[in-house]
Scaffold this motif. Structure first.
Motif, PDB file in Angstrom:
ATOM      1  N   UNK A  41       0.755  -0.945   0.136  1.00 46.04           N
ATOM      2  CA  UNK A  41      -0.049   0.224   0.152  1.00 46.04           C
ATOM      3  C   UNK A  41       0.852   1.070   0.007  1.00 46.04           C
ATOM      4  N   UNK A  42       1.958   1.171   0.724  1.00 46.65           N
ATOM      5  CA  UNK A  42       2.681   2.358   0.903  1.00 46.65           C
ATOM      6  C   UNK A  42       3.591   2.477  -0.481  1.00 46.65           C
ATOM      7  N   UNK A  43       3.979   1.518  -1.094  1.00 45.10           N
ATOM      8  CA  UNK A  43       4.543   1.427  -2.361  1.00 45.10           C
ATOM      9  C   UNK A  43       3.671   2.252  -3.487  1.00 45.10           C
ATOM     10  N   UNK A  44       2.517   1.588  -3.607  1.00 48.71           N
ATOM     11  CA  UNK A  44       1.494   2.206  -4.565  1.00 48.71           C
ATOM     12  C   UNK A  44       1.115   3.735  -4.282  1.00 48.71           C
ATOM     13  N   UNK A  45       0.929   4.198  -2.819  1.00 42.27           N
ATOM     14  CA  UNK A  45       0.803   5.512  -2.431  1.00 42.27           C
ATOM     15  C   UNK A  45       2.055   6.334  -2.846  1.00 42.27           C
ATOM     16  N   UNK A  46       3.317   5.893  -2.687  1.00 44.93           N
ATOM     17  CA  UNK A  46       4.465   6.798  -3.171  1.00 44.93           C
ATOM     18  C   UNK A  46       4.331   7.132  -4.498  1.00 44.93           C
ATOM     19  N   UNK A  47       3.708   6.112  -5.307  1.00 46.55           N
ATOM     20  CA  UNK A  47       3.702   6.623  -6.716  1.00 46.55           C
ATOM     21  C   UNK A  47       2.598   7.416  -7.074  1.00 46.55           C
ATOM     22  N   UNK A  48       1.521   7.294  -6.390  1.00 45.93           N
ATOM     23  CA  UNK A  48       0.359   7.929  -6.691  1.00 45.93           C
ATOM     24  C   UNK A  48       0.552   9.500  -6.233  1.00 45.93           C
ATOM     25  N   UNK A 150      -0.111 -21.055  -7.542  1.00 47.86           N
ATOM     26  CA  UNK A 150       0.716 -19.771  -7.093  1.00 47.86           C
ATOM     27  C   UNK A 150      -0.210 -18.947  -7.080  1.00 47.86           C
ATOM     28  N   UNK A 151      -1.422 -18.572  -8.068  1.00 49.32           N
ATOM     29  CA  UNK A 151      -2.337 -17.851  -7.976  1.00 49.32           C
ATOM     30  C   UNK A 151      -3.385 -18.102  -6.570  1.00 49.32           C
ATOM     31  N   UNK A 152      -3.497 -19.363  -6.243  1.00 47.77           N
ATOM     32  CA  UNK A 152      -4.425 -19.518  -5.111  1.00 47.77           C
ATOM     33  C   UNK A 152      -3.619 -19.480  -3.639  1.00 47.77           C
ATOM     34  N   UNK A 153      -2.111 -19.419  -3.619  1.00 51.20           N
ATOM     35  CA  UNK A 153      -1.238 -18.934  -2.504  1.00 51.20           C
ATOM     36  C   UNK A 153      -0.840 -17.571  -2.733  1.00 51.20           C
ATOM     37  N   UNK A 154      -0.640 -17.045  -3.884  1.00 54.61           N
ATOM     38  CA  UNK A 154      -0.160 -15.672  -3.873  1.00 54.61           C
ATOM     39  C   UNK A 154      -1.032 -14.385  -4.280  1.00 54.61           C
ATOM     40  N   UNK A 155      -2.128 -14.687  -4.709  1.00 56.10           N
ATOM     41  CA  UNK A 155      -3.096 -13.509  -5.102  1.00 56.10           C
ATOM     42  C   UNK A 155      -4.372 -13.692  -4.372  1.00 56.10           C
ATOM     43  N   UNK A 156      -5.027 -14.628  -4.647  1.00 53.55           N
ATOM     44  CA  UNK A 156      -6.353 -14.905  -4.088  1.00 53.55           C
ATOM     45  C   UNK A 156      -6.668 -14.478  -2.805  1.00 53.55           C
ATOM     46  N   UNK A 157      -5.705 -15.056  -1.710  1.00 54.70           N
ATOM     47  CA  UNK A 157      -5.834 -14.576  -0.330  1.00 54.70           C
ATOM     48  C   UNK A 157      -5.729 -13.066   0.101  1.00 54.70           C
ATOM     49  N   UNK A 158      -5.298 -12.259  -0.941  1.00 52.80           N
ATOM     50  CA  UNK A 158      -4.923 -10.782  -0.811  1.00 52.80           C
ATOM     51  C   UNK A 158      -5.838  -9.928  -1.291  1.00 52.80           C
ATOM     52  N   UNK A 159      -6.934 -10.489  -2.221  1.00 54.95           N
ATOM     53  CA  UNK A 159      -7.658  -9.457  -2.968  1.00 54.95           C
ATOM     54  C   UNK A 159      -8.582  -8.706  -1.877  1.00 54.95           C
ATOM     55  N   UNK A 160      -9.215  -9.361  -0.933  1.00 56.07           N
ATOM     56  CA  UNK A 160     -10.116  -8.385  -0.035  1.00 56.07           C
ATOM     57  C   UNK A 160      -9.278  -7.303   0.900  1.00 56.07           C
ATOM     58  N   UNK A 161      -8.006  -7.768   1.218  1.00 55.63           N
ATOM     59  CA  UNK A 161      -7.365  -6.992   2.060  1.00 55.63           C
ATOM     60  C   UNK A 161      -6.843  -5.808   1.055  1.00 55.63           C
ATOM     61  N   UNK A 162      -6.327  -6.223  -0.115  1.00 54.75           N
ATOM     62  CA  UNK A 162      -5.941  -4.997  -0.952  1.00 54.75           C
ATOM     63  C   UNK A 162      -6.956  -4.116  -1.433  1.00 54.75           C
ATOM     64  N   UNK A 163      -8.299  -4.849  -1.796  1.00 48.35           N
ATOM     65  CA  UNK A 163      -9.404  -3.966  -1.847  1.00 48.35           C
ATOM     66  C   UNK A 163      -9.635  -2.749  -0.681  1.00 48.35           C
ATOM     67  N   UNK A 164      -9.479  -3.289   0.396  1.00 41.52           N
ATOM     68  CA  UNK A 164      -9.606  -2.220   1.683  1.00 41.52           C
ATOM     69  C   UNK A 164      -8.589  -1.267   1.588  1.00 41.52           C
ATOM     70  N   UNK A 165      -7.218  -1.824   1.181  1.00 39.47           N
ATOM     71  CA  UNK A 165      -6.089  -0.748   0.914  1.00 39.47           C
ATOM     72  C   UNK A 165      -6.472   0.141  -0.056  1.00 39.47           C
ATOM     73  N   UNK A 166      -6.763  -0.227  -1.213  1.00 42.32           N
ATOM     74  CA  UNK A 166      -7.383   0.754  -2.371  1.00 42.32           C
ATOM     75  C   UNK A 166      -8.365   1.709  -1.726  1.00 42.32           C
ATOM     76  N   UNK A 167      -9.340   1.077  -0.871  1.00 38.24           N
ATOM     77  CA  UNK A 167     -10.495   2.043  -0.381  1.00 38.24           C
ATOM     78  C   UNK A 167      -9.961   3.064   0.527  1.00 38.24           C
ATOM     79  N   UNK A 168      -8.702   2.824   1.231  1.00 36.05           N
ATOM     80  CA  UNK A 168      -8.222   3.791   2.072  1.00 36.05           C
ATOM     81  C   UNK A 168      -6.967   4.755   1.313  1.00 36.05           C
ATOM     82  N   UNK A 169      -6.547   4.378   0.197  1.00 40.21           N
ATOM     83  CA  UNK A 169      -5.389   4.945  -0.583  1.00 40.21           C
ATOM     84  C   UNK A 169      -6.240   6.116  -1.447  1.00 40.21           C
ATOM     85  N   UNK A 170      -7.440   5.744  -1.929  1.00 42.10           N
ATOM     86  CA  UNK A 170      -8.183   6.634  -2.876  1.00 42.10           C
ATOM     87  C   UNK A 170      -8.291   8.181  -2.122  1.00 42.10           C
ATOM     88  N   UNK A 171      -8.936   7.870  -1.074  1.00 38.51           N
ATOM     89  CA  UNK A 171      -9.163   9.381  -0.267  1.00 38.51           C
ATOM     90  C   UNK A 171      -7.992   9.951   0.112  1.00 38.51           C
TER      91      UNK A 171
END
Length: 188
Positions: A41-48, A150-171
């Motif tokens: 989240x901080x890496x994305x926010x740094x770019x934005x 790899x998708x099941x272990x390295x992507x799917x489990x993080x979708x909800x948390x990263x959606x929450x991070x995006x919701x925080x990052x946008x405002x």
């Protein structure tokens, strides 16, 4: 604002975001080969917020700090072995995410400043995708997993948390980007 002051402010903002990305490792929740962290989240926010050059620079400082032995990677790890290991693709993805997310927001903001909200949402989603693509591919290779595993272990489990991070990052981005841009007068 004079050139020296602008250059100094860019360096300070870059260093502050590098420190935030490092601090994001403190909140690591191990759930398998890839932990849940705030670093992405901080890496994305740094770019934005900082734009592509300073945002990627902040991530680059973070990566260098970890490679030279400072315990800034998730779980207090460090060293080149982490970069070369199963989570190395995600770490490389942080750099790409800051670069692409920063470029997307910067470019779109210049072309259509009245569309800030959809631009920032799209740039945030694209930036997170830039983390997961190399992350999942390196995880697959490092652990000899099928792409589905790899998708099941390295992507799917993080979708909800990263959606929450995006919701925080946008405002945060909507509020702070004009302020930061005013100080940095981003033309890069």
């Amino acid at each position: 604002m004079n050139q020296l002051k602008t250059s100094t402010l860019k360096s300070v903002f870059t260093a502050v975001f590098a420190a935030l990305i490092c601090a994001g490792s403190i909140m690591a929740v191990p759930i398998g080969p890839v932990p849940i962290v705030l670093q992405n989240a901080f890496a994305v926010l740094a770019g934005l917020l900082l734009g592509p050059v300073q945002g990627a620079g902040a991530v680059g400082l973070f990566l260098i700090a970890g490679m030279i032995g400072l315990p800034v990677f998730s779980g207090g790890k460090s060293g080149f072995a982490v970069i070369a290991g199963p989570t190395g693709g995600y770490l490389a993805g942080y750099f790409i995410a800051a670069l692409i997310g920063g470029y997307a927001v910067q470019r779109a903001s210049k072309d259509n400043p009245k569309q800030a909200l959809p631009i920032i949402i799209s740039a945030s989603i694209a930036a997170f995708a830039c983390i997961y693509i190399p992350g999942v591919l390196v995880l697959k290779r490092s652990l000899s997993l099928s792409l589905a595993d790899a998708i099941a272990k390295g992507f799917i489990p993080f979708l909800i948390g990263d959606a929450v991070k995006i919701v925080a990052i946008v405002p945060i981005t909507l509020k702070l980007r004009p302020i930061v841009a005013r100080y940095l007068s981003q033309d890069d």
